[in-house]
Design a protein around this motif. Structure first.
Motif, PDB file in Angstrom:
ATOM      1  N   ASN A   1       0.839  -1.210   0.000  1.00 51.87           N
ATOM      2  CA  ASN A   1       0.000   0.000   0.000  1.00 51.87           C
ATOM      3  C   ASN A   1       0.868   1.252   0.000  1.00 51.87           C
ATOM      4  O   ASN A   1       1.306   1.737   1.043  1.00 51.87           O
ATOM      5  CB  ASN A   1      -0.932   0.055   1.204  1.00 51.87           C
ATOM      6  CG  ASN A   1      -1.738   1.357   1.175  1.00 51.87           C
ATOM      7  OD1 ASN A   1      -1.979   1.924   0.093  1.00 51.87           O
ATOM      8  ND2 ASN A   1      -2.140   1.846   2.338  1.00 51.87           N
ATOM      9  N   LEU A   2       1.088   1.780  -1.204  1.00 50.76           N
ATOM     10  CA  LEU A   2       1.875   3.016  -1.363  1.00 50.76           C
ATOM     11  C   LEU A   2       0.966   4.184  -1.723  1.00 50.76           C
ATOM     12  O   LEU A   2       1.440   5.296  -1.937  1.00 50.76           O
ATOM     13  CB  LEU A   2       2.928   2.829  -2.470  1.00 50.76           C
ATOM     14  CG  LEU A   2       3.792   1.577  -2.376  1.00 50.76           C
ATOM     15  CD1 LEU A   2       4.827   1.570  -3.483  1.00 50.76           C
ATOM     16  CD2 LEU A   2       4.490   1.503  -1.030  1.00 50.76           C
ATOM     17  N   ALA A   3      -0.341   3.928  -1.803  1.00 53.90           N
ATOM     18  CA  ALA A   3      -1.257   4.993  -2.210  1.00 53.90           C
ATOM     19  C   ALA A   3      -1.470   5.966  -1.055  1.00 53.90           C
ATOM     20  O   ALA A   3      -1.638   5.561   0.088  1.00 53.90           O
ATOM     21  CB  ALA A   3      -2.597   4.395  -2.636  1.00 53.90           C
ATOM     22  N   ALA A   4      -1.446   7.255  -1.372  1.00 60.87           N
ATOM     23  CA  ALA A   4      -1.682   8.272  -0.341  1.00 60.87           C
ATOM     24  C   ALA A   4      -1.886   9.629  -0.981  1.00 60.87           C
ATOM     25  O   ALA A   4      -1.457   9.861  -2.116  1.00 60.87           O
ATOM     26  CB  ALA A   4      -0.478   8.358   0.604  1.00 60.87           C
ATOM     27  N   GLN A   5      -2.527  10.527  -0.243  1.00 63.17           N
ATOM     28  CA  GLN A   5      -2.383  11.962  -0.505  1.00 63.17           C
ATOM     29  C   GLN A   5      -1.131  12.261   0.290  1.00 63.17           C
ATOM     30  O   GLN A   5      -1.163  12.370   1.516  1.00 63.17           O
ATOM     31  CB  GLN A   5      -3.615  12.726  -0.008  1.00 63.17           C
ATOM     32  CG  GLN A   5      -3.647  14.195  -0.426  1.00 63.17           C
ATOM     33  CD  GLN A   5      -2.427  15.002  -0.010  1.00 63.17           C
ATOM     34  OE1 GLN A   5      -1.459  15.170  -0.788  1.00 63.17           O
ATOM     35  NE2 GLN A   5      -2.392  15.492   1.206  1.00 63.17           N
ATOM     36  N   SER A   6      -0.003  12.380  -0.390  1.00 58.60           N
ATOM     37  CA  SER A   6       1.290  12.305   0.298  1.00 58.60           C
ATOM     38  C   SER A   6       1.928  13.667   0.548  1.00 58.60           C
ATOM     39  O   SER A   6       3.036  13.734   1.076  1.00 58.60           O
ATOM     40  CB  SER A   6       2.247  11.430  -0.521  1.00 58.60           C
ATOM     41  OG  SER A   6       2.673  12.143  -1.669  1.00 58.60           O
ATOM     42  N   HIS A   7       1.246  14.747   0.182  1.00 59.86           N
ATOM     43  CA  HIS A   7       1.860  16.071   0.337  1.00 59.86           C
ATOM     44  C   HIS A   7       1.442  16.703   1.668  1.00 59.86           C
ATOM     45  O   HIS A   7       0.254  16.950   1.905  1.00 59.86           O
ATOM     46  CB  HIS A   7       1.467  16.972  -0.837  1.00 59.86           C
ATOM     47  CG  HIS A   7       2.434  18.082  -1.060  1.00 59.86           C
ATOM     48  ND1 HIS A   7       2.509  19.177  -0.222  1.00 59.86           N
ATOM     49  CD2 HIS A   7       3.401  18.258  -2.002  1.00 59.86           C
ATOM     50  CE1 HIS A   7       3.460  19.983  -0.650  1.00 59.86           C
ATOM     51  NE2 HIS A   7       4.020  19.443  -1.730  1.00 59.86           N
ATOM     52  N   VAL A   8       2.421  16.969   2.521  1.00 65.02           N
ATOM     53  CA  VAL A   8       2.136  17.464   3.871  1.00 65.02           C
ATOM     54  C   VAL A   8       1.429  18.814   3.828  1.00 65.02           C
ATOM     55  O   VAL A   8       0.416  19.026   4.520  1.00 65.02           O
ATOM     56  CB  VAL A   8       3.445  17.542   4.696  1.00 65.02           C
ATOM     57  CG1 VAL A   8       3.185  18.185   6.050  1.00 65.02           C
ATOM     58  CG2 VAL A   8       4.063  16.156   4.860  1.00 65.02           C
ATOM     59  N   ALA A   9       1.924  19.746   3.018  1.00 65.41           N
ATOM     60  CA  ALA A   9       1.308  21.076   2.960  1.00 65.41           C
ATOM     61  C   ALA A   9      -0.139  20.971   2.459  1.00 65.41           C
ATOM     62  O   ALA A   9      -1.038  21.621   3.000  1.00 65.41           O
ATOM     63  CB  ALA A   9       2.131  21.990   2.056  1.00 65.41           C
ATOM     64  N   VAL A  10      -0.369  20.134   1.455  1.00 70.10           N
ATOM     65  CA  VAL A  10      -1.729  19.954   0.921  1.00 70.10           C
ATOM     66  C   VAL A  10      -2.653  19.397   2.003  1.00 70.10           C
ATOM     67  O   VAL A  10      -3.840  19.731   2.060  1.00 70.10           O
ATOM     68  CB  VAL A  10      -1.703  19.018  -0.326  1.00 70.10           C
ATOM     69  CG1 VAL A  10      -3.105  18.614  -0.748  1.00 70.10           C
ATOM     70  CG2 VAL A  10      -0.965  19.690  -1.483  1.00 70.10           C
TER      71      VAL A  10
END
Ligand code: NAP
Ligand code: F7E
Length: 332
Positions: A81-90
Motif C-alpha cells: 500500500n503506497l497509495a496516499a495523498q502524500s503532500h504534507v502542505a496539501v
C-alpha cells in the motif's frame, strides 16, 4: 514459482520504482491506479507493455473497489500500500481527503484481506518519518535521532492519518495474525519525485534556469522554510527495503533512512554548486505562501535495525542524490 504482487499507488514515485524492482525479480505485478481525467501513467510508461504487468483501475477510498480487486486476484503473494495523498502542505488544505486516502484507505485494504480470508498474503504499509513530528530521542553525545522506539508526535493531518494507518497495520498483525509490516521511511527522492516536493522543486528550477541560458528575467525560485532538517535518501534504494520486509518470516516495523541530516539551505548549496553557483541568495525568494501552519524541524533516522535484521544497504549518498537529480533536470 512466479510470485504475484498488487501495488496500490503504482503511478507514484515509489510505486514505479517498486514495479521496476519486482519485474526484475520476475514477479507478476498488478498495479492499481485511480481514474484521472488526464493521463497519470507518466512514471510507468516503460512497463505498460510488459506481459508480466497488469494495470487495473481502483480507488483505495472505496472499500468495494478494493475488495473487488482483491477478490479477482486472491492468489497474490504480496500487497504493497503506497497509495496516499502524500503532500504534507496539501494535507492542511484538504485534511478530510487526506484522512480518507492516507488513513482509511489502509484500513480498507487490511479489512478486505481479513474478510476474504487471504491468510497467506503479506502486506506492506508505507509509514512515514512525519509520524515523529516534533519528537526525537538523543544519544550519549546529545545527538538527536528517531528509531523504531521513538514516540510519534505528528504535526500535520497527513502525519496523523499515517499514524492511524500505522497502528491499524500493527493491530491487524496482533489481532488477526496478519503478515503486515510497516516501513517508517524517511524522505526519499529522485528523478521521479513529484515536482512540488522541495528537492525536486529546486532541481527542476535549476534545470529550467539552465535551459533559459540563465536569463536574468527568469522568475526566481520561491520557497518557504529553509531551516528544517531532513534525512534524504534515494527512492530506488528504499523500495528494496520494502521488498526485503515482506521476505522475512515474521512481520515487523523498520525505519529506513540514511542516518544523515541536512537543511533545505544545505540542499540548495549542493544543488547550486553543481552548476557552478556558490551564492544563490539573489536567485531564491522566501515566500510566506510556502510556510506551513506547523513544521517538522528535525528528522534524522537510525537505520540499525534495517541494516542488521534485513541486511538492507544504502547505495546513494546525499551528494549522489542531489547530483543525480540536478543532472536529470538539466538533461530532460
Ligand atoms: P506519490 O508520488 O505522491 O504517490 C502516491 C500514489 O498514490 C500515486 O500513485 C497516487 O495516484 C496514488 N493515490 C492517491 N490517492 C489515491 C486513491 N484514492 N486511490 C488509489 N491511489 C491513490 O508518493 P510517493 O513519494 O511515491 O510515496 C509512496 C508512499 O510512501 C505514500 O504513501 C507516501 O505517503 C509514503 N511515504 C513517502 C515518503 C517519501 O519521501 N517519498 C516517505 C515516507 C512515506 P495519482 O498518480 O493518480 O495521484
Ligand atoms: O518538504 C520545506 C518544508 O514537501 C520538506 C513527503 O514525501 O517526506 C515528504 O514530506 C521541507 C519542509 O517534504 C518549500 O517546510 C521549504 O520542512 O519536500 P517536502 P516533507 O514535508 O518532509 C515525508 C517523509 C513524507 O512522508 C511525505 O509524504 O521543505 N520547504 N520550502 C518546502 N517544501 C515544499 N514542498 N515546497 C517549498 O516550497
Amino acid at each position: 514459482m512466479t510470485k504475484k504482487a498488487i501495488v496500490f499507488g503504482i503511478t507514484g514515485q515509489d510505486g514505479s520504482h517498486l514495479a521496476d524492482l519486482l519485474l526484475s525479480k520476475e514477479y507478476e505485478v498488478i498495479g492499481v491506479s485511480r481514474r484521472a481525467s488526464t493521463d497519470n501513467t507518466g512514471r510507468i510508461k516503460h512497463i505498460l507493455q510488459n506481459s508480466k504487468f497488469l494495470l487495473v483501475q481502483g480507488d483505495i477510498t472505496d472499500a468495494h473497489s478494493v475488495a473487488n480487486i482483491l477478490k479477482e486476484h486472491d492468489d497474490v503473494d504480496e500487497i504493497y500500500n503506497l497509495a496516499a495523498q502524500s503532500h504534507v502542505a496539501v494535507s492542511f488544505k484538504q485534511p478530510g481527503l487526506t484522512w480518507d486516502i492516507t488513513g482509511k484507505g489502509c484500513l480498507n485494504i487490511l479489512q478486505s484481506i481479513e474478510d476474504l480470508g487471504m491468510k497467506n498474503v503479506r502486506f506492506y504499509q508505507a509509514s512515514s518519518s512525519e509520524m515523529y513530528g516534533k519528537n526525537y530521542d538523543t544519544d550519549r553525545e546529545q545527538n538527536k535521532f528517531q528509531n523504531e522506539h521513538t514516540k510519534f508526535l505528528p504535526q500535520s493531518p497527513y502525519a496523523i492519518a499515517k499514524c492511524a494507518a500505522h497502528h491499524m497495520t500493527r493491530l491487524f498483525r496482533e489481532a488477526y495474525g496478519a503478515h503486515a509490516s510497516a516501513g517508517i521511511l524517511f524522505n526519499h527522492e529522485g528523478e521521479r519525485r513529484g515536482e512540488t516536493f522541495v528537492t525536486r522543486k529546486i532541481t527542476k528550477w535549476i534545470g529550467d534556469f539552465e535551459k533559459s541560458g540563465r536569463d536574468p528575467e527568469f522568475p526566481k525560485l520561491r520557497l518557504g522554510n529553509l531551516e528544517a532538517f531532513r534525512d534524504w535518501g534515494y527512492a530506488g534504494d528504499y523500495v528494496e527495503a520494502m521488498w526485503m520486509m515482506l521476505q522475512q518470516d515474521s512481520p515487523d516495523d523498520y525505519v529506513i533512512c540514511t542516518g544523515e541530516t541536512h537543511t533545505i539551505r544545505e540542499f540548495l548549496d549542493v544543488a547550486f554548486k553543481h552548476i557552478g553557483i556558490d551564492d544563490w541568495s539573489n536567485l531564491v525568494v522566501q515566500d510566506p505562501e510556502f510556510y506551513r501552519p506547523a513544521e517538522v524541524d528535525y528528522l534524522r533516522g537510525d537505520n540499525t535495525k534495517a541494516r542488521t535484521k534485513l541486511g538492507w544497504e544504502l547505495k546513494h549518498s546525499f551528494e549522489d542524490l542531489v547530483r543525480k537529480m540536478v543532472k536529470h533536470d538539466i538533461e530532460n
